[in-house]
Design an enzyme around this catalytic site. Structure first.
Site, PDB file in Angstrom:
ATOM      1  N   ASN A 168       0.805  -1.235   0.000  1.00 48.63           N
ATOM      2  CA  ASN A 168       0.000   0.000   0.000  1.00 48.63           C
ATOM      3  C   ASN A 168       0.833   1.277   0.000  1.00 48.63           C
ATOM      4  OD1 ASN A 168       0.804  -0.624   2.615  1.00 48.63           O
ATOM      5  ND2 ASN A 168      -1.117  -0.017   3.570  1.00 48.63           N
ATOM      6  N   GLY A 245       2.280  -5.456   7.629  1.00 53.48           N
ATOM      7  CA  GLY A 245       1.294  -6.225   6.876  1.00 53.48           C
ATOM      8  C   GLY A 245       0.183  -6.708   7.779  1.00 53.48           C
ATOM      9  N   SER A 246      -0.418  -7.808   7.413  1.00 53.97           N
ATOM     10  CA  SER A 246      -1.605  -8.288   8.114  1.00 53.97           C
ATOM     11  C   SER A 246      -1.253  -8.904   9.471  1.00 53.97           C
ATOM     12  CB  SER A 246      -2.329  -9.336   7.263  1.00 53.97           C
ATOM     13  OG  SER A 246      -1.590 -10.543   7.232  1.00 53.97           O
ATOM     14  N   THR A 247      -2.243  -8.899  10.364  1.00 50.70           N
ATOM     15  CA  THR A 247      -2.057  -9.505  11.680  1.00 50.70           C
ATOM     16  C   THR A 247      -1.826 -11.006  11.566  1.00 50.70           C
ATOM     17  OG1 THR A 247      -3.361  -7.800  12.773  1.00 50.70           O
ATOM     18  CG2 THR A 247      -3.170  -9.907  13.911  1.00 50.70           C
ATOM     19  N   ALA A 248      -2.511 -11.661  10.639  1.00 44.49           N
ATOM     20  CA  ALA A 248      -2.353 -13.113  10.480  1.00 44.49           C
ATOM     21  C   ALA A 248      -0.915 -13.469  10.123  1.00 44.49           C
ATOM     22  CB  ALA A 248      -3.305 -13.626   9.404  1.00 44.49           C
ATOM     23  N   VAL A 249      -0.343 -12.754   9.172  1.00 44.17           N
ATOM     24  CA  VAL A 249       1.057 -13.011   8.804  1.00 44.17           C
ATOM     25  C   VAL A 249       1.980 -12.606   9.945  1.00 44.17           C
ATOM     26  CG1 VAL A 249       2.904 -12.435   7.191  1.00 44.17           C
ATOM     27  CG2 VAL A 249       0.573 -12.766   6.344  1.00 44.17           C
ATOM     28  N   GLY A 250       1.641 -11.517  10.642  1.00 45.63           N
ATOM     29  CA  GLY A 250       2.453 -11.078  11.778  1.00 45.63           C
ATOM     30  C   GLY A 250       2.528 -12.137  12.864  1.00 45.63           C
ATOM     31  N   GLU A 267       4.355  -4.017  12.412  1.00 48.54           N
ATOM     32  CA  GLU A 267       3.218  -3.093  12.315  1.00 48.54           C
ATOM     33  C   GLU A 267       2.147  -3.819  11.525  1.00 48.54           C
ATOM     34  OE1 GLU A 267       0.851  -0.235  10.281  1.00 48.54           O
ATOM     35  OE2 GLU A 267       2.867   0.458   9.788  1.00 48.54           O
ATOM     36  N   CYS A 301      -3.270   0.715   6.804  1.00 47.46           N
ATOM     37  CA  CYS A 301      -3.467   0.013   8.076  1.00 47.46           C
ATOM     38  C   CYS A 301      -4.120   0.907   9.125  1.00 47.46           C
ATOM     39  CB  CYS A 301      -2.132  -0.511   8.587  1.00 47.46           C
ATOM     40  SG  CYS A 301      -0.850   0.769   8.660  1.00 47.46           S
TER      41      CYS A 301
END
Length: 499
Positions: A168, A245-250, A267, A301
């Site tokens: 983004n 990036g995304s929380t799932a990947v985090g 983040e 985000c």
């Protein structure tokens, strides 16, 4: 013609973008060794900007090996040497502003306004890093211990930083990691999102190449997860994994980092609330909400994800917000008048449409129905949204606004905290003292009074609470994240031991 002007013409015309569709490893432009290629496209019209041969796991491993070796020498450089490189990289980005903005817009689907904002933020992070390049290598003394003991506390580089950036805001969210890492004597292996490989990687590599950064200190890999899996996370040379990036990947990154005792700077996702209290200036709140919801089509985000409005001003706010959203110009993002450009890819469009259709099935009131025009989605506004609904609890990442009615200011703050995320937030009120008191009650890393949620600067503690991440960017907080401290004691008088 200056060297910078020459690089401007040689790099940013169409032919050279095609030529520099390569990874940058050990100071050289290397074509990926995979049998697979990836087309980087303009999200608006699907035209191919360039095609990239993807780098392989072997090339990633090589980049880390070279980065680890190069970091040993880079850590010994002087403050002046590091500052000179960073300043030259900044000069390159500044001189090539217009061409970079065009690439940012074409590649990310962002408007010209958004691309200019991103370029500006990139410059700010780079220029701020120049200021704190002197934070490593020096020591300070602290008292304590037996007589004659001198305690020195050193701040030292960590080593190799693994950097992974999103689609983004690829340029500034990459530089937010790369600039402090290099300034503080670390080396970097960086993987931008392949969808935006030019603005998230190639341009930055070109800037550091122009700046004369020693080979191996910055390495940029154009590849995807299908090709390399978790190699960016598991390589033994990396001391810190920086990911946006995304929380799932985090969470996945956090699990791997925990097993390997690596540091992380994460983040992650957001569900940022804009709270409009009973005494708010409604017109100003609407102005902020329209910008903070629809900039870059909501693909940020810290975008406003929930608008929580006190019942006393609810109807006025909704009416004015819908009228403003309805009038936003949309279309080709490279047209300077466009406000709503395309979503980054068809997958994001499908997700957005699914949110809309499910909300309709659930009976949520539609105050403004958007339309799909190619890969552009015009604003959709839902009102009287249940704060516990799937719509309110999901990170939408699209030009979809959800407006929630609150029966009191206190309930509005409770609703704001009713989320697993805690990145950014905002409160509108004429009572600034009350606004600040309530800001401290919002469980988020950042709260802005009488402003919208999308704010960033290189000298603030940027980061989130709860599922929105770990660690803080910004000077001086990032210095602690990207360095290690060491205690060196010197016993100047002979010490008597008890046995």
């Amino acid at each position: 013609m200056s060297n910078v002007e020459g690089l401007n013409k040689s790099f940013l015309n169409g032919e050279s973008v095609e030529r520099l569709n390569k990874s940058f490893i050990n100071g050289k432009w290397e074509e990926g060794l995979s049998s697979r290629s990836y087309d980087i496209v303009n999200p608006y019209d699907k035209s191919v900007i360039t095609s990239v041969k993807l780098a392989t796991s072997k090339q990633v491993e090589e980049a880390f090996e070279l980065a680890a070796e190069a970091q040993k020498s880079w850590a010994k450089t002087t403050v002046e040497e590091r500052r000179e490189v960073l300043q030259k990289a900044a000069d390159y980005l500044k001189e090539n502003h217009d061409e970079i903005v065009q690439i940012l817009s074409r590649e990310t689907g962002g408007t010209i306004l958004k691309a200019n904002v991103e370029h500006h933020l990139t410059m700010e992070f780079l220029e701020e890093a120049i200021k704190y390049a002197d934070e490593v290598g020096t020591s300070r003394e602290v008292p304590g211990g037996p007589e004659g003991k001198v305690n020195k506390i050193y701040r030292l580089p960590l080593g190799v930083i693994a950097s992974i950036s999103p689609f983004n805001f690829p340029m500034n969210l990459s530089m937010r990691t790369i600039a402090p890492a290099i300034a503080l004597g670390n080396s970097v292996v960086h993987k931008p999102d392949i969808q935006v490989g030019l603005s998230g990687g190639v341009i930055l590599a070109k800037a550091f190449e122009f700046a004369g950064l020693p080979k191996g200190v910055f390495n940029m890999i154009l590849t995807d997860i299908e090709e390399i899996g978790d190699d960016m996370l598991t390589n033994p040379h990396s001391k810190l994994i920086s990911f946006t990036g995304s929380t799932a990947v985090g969470r996945h990154i956090g699990e791997i980092a925990g097993r390997n005792l690596k540091r992380v700077a994460l983040e992650l996702g957001g569900n940022s609330p804009l709270v409009v209290l009973s005494d708010a200036d409604v017109d100003q709140a609407v102005n902020a909400a329209v910008f903070g919801k629809f900039i870059h089509q909501g693909q940020i985000c810290m975008i406003i994800n929930r608008i929580i409005v006190h019942q006393d001003v609810y109807d006025e706010f909704v009416e004015k917000f819908v009228e403003r959203a309805k009038a936003l110009p949309y279309g080709d993002q490279t047209d300077p008048t466009t406000v709503i450009g395309p979503l980054v890819n068809e997958r994001q469009m499908e997700k957005a449409l699914n949110f809309i259709e499910q909300a309709k099935k659930d009976g949520v009131t539609v105050a403004l129905e958007g339309k799909k025009v190619g890969n552009v989605l015009t604003p959709t506004v839902f009102t009287d949204v249940d704060p516990s609904s799937n719509l309110a609890q999901s990170e939408l990442f699209a030009p979809i606004a959800t407006i929630i009615k609150a029966q009191s200011d206190e309930i509005a703050i409770e609703i704001a905290n009713n989320t697993e995320h805690g990145l950014s937030s905002a409160i509108f009120t004429k009572d600034l003292e009350k606004g600040e008191e309530l800001a401290l009650q919002v469980d988020a890393g950042m709260t802005h009074i009488n402003d919208q949620t999308v704010n960033d600067a290189p000298n603030i503690p940027f980061g989130g609470n709860k599922s929105s991440g770990l660690g803080r960017f910004g000077n001086p907080w990032v210095v602690g994240e990207f360095t290690t401290t060491k205690w060196v004691s010197v016993q100047t008088k002979y010490r008597q031991f008890p046995f």
